[in-house]
Scaffold this motif. Sequence first.
Motif, mmCIF file in Angstrom:
data_model
loop_
_atom_site.group_PDB
_atom_site.id
_atom_site.type_symbol
_atom_site.label_atom_id
_atom_site.label_comp_id
_atom_site.label_asym_id
_atom_site.label_seq_id
_atom_site.Cartn_x
_atom_site.Cartn_y
_atom_site.Cartn_z
ATOM 1 N N GLN A 67 6.399 3.415 1.998
ATOM 2 C CA GLN A 67 7.062 4.709 2.165
ATOM 3 C C GLN A 67 8.561 4.567 2.394
ATOM 4 O O GLN A 67 9.350 5.360 1.894
ATOM 5 C CB GLN A 67 6.432 5.490 3.318
ATOM 6 N N THR B 209 0.876 -1.171 0.000
ATOM 7 C CA THR B 209 0.000 0.000 0.000
ATOM 8 C C THR B 209 0.915 1.224 0.000
ATOM 9 O O THR B 209 2.112 1.108 0.264
ATOM 10 C CB THR B 209 -0.909 0.043 1.258
ATOM 11 N N ASN B 210 0.358 2.378 -0.286
ATOM 12 C CA ASN B 210 1.168 3.599 -0.273
ATOM 13 C C ASN B 210 1.858 3.771 1.077
ATOM 14 O O ASN B 210 3.019 4.148 1.150
ATOM 15 C CB ASN B 210 0.306 4.822 -0.588
#
Length: 131
Positions: free
Chosen positions: A46, A41-42
């Motif tokens: 990260q 996921t975003n």
Amino acid sequence: MGFWIYMLVISLLIPAIMLMAGCFMVKCPPRKINAIIGYRTNRSMQNMETWRFAHGVAGKFWMKWGAIALLPSGVVMALFRGQSQDTLACVGLGLTVLQFIPLLAVAPVTERALDRTFDENGRRKTEQQEK
């Protein structure tokens, strides 16, 4: 009898996959952030710290729920041994629907853990920020 064995195997497949995938996510997460394999996921992509953390949370969640679902799924199918194919198919479908709940619930659980632990830039929150 052959259809019952088939449905038993199918009913144990999702919990077994959750157990195995969870184990791999905890013990051998993908070494590099990528868009092909892993919990992607975003938020989790990260940086390496969020990547490892997300895999640990998601992996433990799947291991827990895979183990919880494995035995009851087998017991339920054993209770319906000798029943008609229609009955076995309905029971198998019901088990599969129930097993999909933790399979899909891993995302909100992991994202919530990421949100509690990291800020929007992927930096670990201090104790002051967590409160």
